[in-house]
Design a protein around this motif. Structure first.
Motif, short mmCIF file in Angstrom:
data_model
loop_
_atom_site.label_atom_id
_atom_site.label_comp_id
_atom_site.label_asym_id
_atom_site.label_seq_id
_atom_site.Cartn_x
_atom_site.Cartn_y
_atom_site.Cartn_z
N GLY A 136 0.81 -1.21 0.00
CA GLY A 136 0.00 0.00 0.00
C GLY A 136 0.84 1.26 0.00
N LEU A 137 1.91 1.27 0.81
CA LEU A 137 2.74 2.47 0.92
C LEU A 137 3.58 2.70 -0.33
N LEU A 138 4.06 1.63 -0.94
CA LEU A 138 4.94 1.77 -2.09
C LEU A 138 4.19 2.00 -3.40
N ALA A 139 3.04 1.35 -3.54
CA ALA A 139 2.32 1.43 -4.82
C ALA A 139 1.07 2.30 -4.76
N GLY A 140 0.64 2.69 -3.54
CA GLY A 140 -0.61 3.42 -3.40
C GLY A 140 -0.51 4.88 -3.78
N ASP A 141 -1.66 5.44 -4.08
CA ASP A 141 -1.78 6.86 -4.43
C ASP A 141 -2.40 7.57 -3.24
N TRP A 142 -1.58 8.27 -2.45
CA TRP A 142 -2.05 8.91 -1.24
C TRP A 142 -3.07 10.01 -1.54
N GLY A 143 -2.82 10.80 -2.56
CA GLY A 143 -3.74 11.88 -2.92
C GLY A 143 -5.12 11.35 -3.26
N ASP A 144 -5.17 10.26 -4.04
CA ASP A 144 -6.45 9.65 -4.40
C ASP A 144 -7.16 9.12 -3.16
N PHE A 145 -6.39 8.53 -2.24
CA PHE A 145 -6.99 8.01 -1.01
C PHE A 145 -7.63 9.12 -0.19
N VAL A 146 -6.91 10.23 -0.04
CA VAL A 146 -7.45 11.36 0.73
C VAL A 146 -8.74 11.87 0.09
N GLN A 147 -8.74 11.94 -1.25
CA GLN A 147 -9.94 12.41 -1.95
C GLN A 147 -11.12 11.45 -1.71
N GLN A 148 -10.85 10.15 -1.75
CA GLN A 148 -11.91 9.17 -1.51
C GLN A 148 -12.35 9.18 -0.05
N TRP A 149 -11.41 9.43 0.86
CA TRP A 149 -11.74 9.50 2.28
C TRP A 149 -12.72 10.66 2.55
N GLN A 150 -12.58 11.70 1.76
CA GLN A 150 -13.44 12.87 1.95
C GLN A 150 -14.79 12.74 1.27
N THR A 151 -14.92 11.79 0.35
CA THR A 151 -16.15 11.72 -0.44
C THR A 151 -16.88 10.37 -0.35
N SER A 152 -16.26 9.35 0.22
CA SER A 152 -16.87 8.02 0.27
C SER A 152 -17.06 7.57 1.71
N ARG A 153 -18.29 7.27 2.09
CA ARG A 153 -18.56 6.80 3.45
C ARG A 153 -17.83 5.49 3.73
N PHE A 154 -17.80 4.59 2.76
CA PHE A 154 -17.14 3.30 2.95
C PHE A 154 -15.66 3.48 3.29
N ILE A 155 -14.93 4.26 2.51
CA ILE A 155 -13.51 4.48 2.75
C ILE A 155 -13.31 5.26 4.06
N HIS A 156 -14.15 6.23 4.30
CA HIS A 156 -14.05 7.08 5.49
C HIS A 156 -14.22 6.24 6.76
N VAL A 157 -15.31 5.48 6.82
CA VAL A 157 -15.60 4.69 8.02
C VAL A 157 -14.61 3.54 8.18
N MET A 158 -14.20 2.94 7.09
CA MET A 158 -13.21 1.86 7.18
C MET A 158 -11.90 2.38 7.76
N SER A 159 -11.50 3.57 7.38
CA SER A 159 -10.27 4.16 7.91
C SER A 159 -10.40 4.44 9.41
N LEU A 160 -11.53 4.99 9.81
CA LEU A 160 -11.76 5.25 11.23
C LEU A 160 -11.86 3.95 12.02
N ASP A 161 -12.42 2.92 11.40
CA ASP A 161 -12.52 1.61 12.04
C ASP A 161 -11.11 1.07 12.33
N PHE A 162 -10.21 1.23 11.39
CA PHE A 162 -8.82 0.81 11.59
C PHE A 162 -8.21 1.53 12.80
N CYS A 163 -8.42 2.83 12.88
CA CYS A 163 -7.88 3.61 14.00
C CYS A 163 -8.48 3.17 15.33
N LEU A 164 -9.78 2.92 15.32
CA LEU A 164 -10.46 2.52 16.55
C LEU A 164 -9.99 1.14 17.01
N LEU A 165 -9.82 0.21 16.09
CA LEU A 165 -9.33 -1.11 16.44
C LEU A 165 -7.93 -1.04 17.03
#
Length: 224
Positions: A136-165
């Motif tokens: 994920g760190l080497l091949a992922g697109d961080w900018g695209d992830f941030v954009q999806q985190w701001q616009t997609s409930r699935f990506i947003h909640v999944m990210s917060l779920d990771f932090c909470l776990l």
């Protein structure tokens, strides 16, 4: 009681945030989930692929503690651990709110508990997590992830779920260490390191004693 109320309020707050305050579902969310689940990853940001698969590792990490902890609880742990494979912390928070402190293990280890208690399980999970995070760190697109985190409930909640776990795991460490006769404050602090802290704990914790074993022998104590 204060802890139970706190976990209960956190659970209700997480639900309220996920459905009322998180970004709305993107039109392609169902298709994205289907493709991630079936391995059709072409065109999907590797960062999201890695996060989705890491969220499948978390329930196994928790199961390695919950199935043991649940042996002495009035409520069974397995429904919560099983449901966490689908909904993560949404399923684990009610268990944390309902469980009681359980520093002892009653009965003998069955085949499932032996497998979850094995350090080999922790090592295999760590290898898988390292590969996914590296990918994920080497091949992922961080900018695209941030954009999806701001616009997609699935990506947003999944990210917060990771932090909470990551934040919740230390709540189970005290009793799990007590069941093994292990006192090591540095390990408890390491448990707060996201993902790899709990994995490190699973790799180094002493084996759970069977019935009739009062304490961990010096040979079982890990060297840190």
């Amino acid at each position: 009681m204060v802890k139970k109320i706190g976990f209960g309020l956190l659970w209700l707050g997480f639900i309220a945030y996920a459905f009322l305050l998180a970004p709305p579902d993107a039109p392609h969310t169902f298709e994205l989930i289907k493709n991630l689940s079936t391995g059709q990853w072409q065109g999907i940001n590797p960062f999201i692929i890695a996060l989705f698969n890491v969220m499948g590792i978390w329930p196994v990490i928790y199961s390695a503690v919950l199935f043991i902890d649940g042996r002495g609880q009035k409520i069974p742990a397995w429904p919560f651990a099983t449901a966490s494979f689908a909904v993560g912390a949404f399923a684990l928070l009610p268990y944390l709110a309902l469980r009681n402190s359980n520093p002892q293990f009653a009965g003998k280890k069955n085949a499932l508990i032996k497998a979850l208690d094995s350090r080999i399980t922790g090592i295999l999970l760590t290898i898988a997590a390292a590969i996914l995070v590296g990918y994920g760190l080497l091949a992922g697109d961080w900018g695209d992830f941030v954009q999806q985190w701001q616009t997609s409930r699935f990506i947003h909640v999944m990210s917060l779920d990771f932090c909470l776990l990551s934040l919740l795991f230390p709540a189970l460490l005290g009793d799990d260490m007590a069941r093994r006769g292990w006192k090591n404050s540095s390990i408890w602090l390491i448990g707060f390191i996201p993902l790899f802290g709990p994995l490190f704990y699973l790799c180094v914790r002493p084996p759970l004693p069977e019935v009739g074993v009062d304490k961990i022998s010096p040979q079982q104590q890990p060297t840190i």
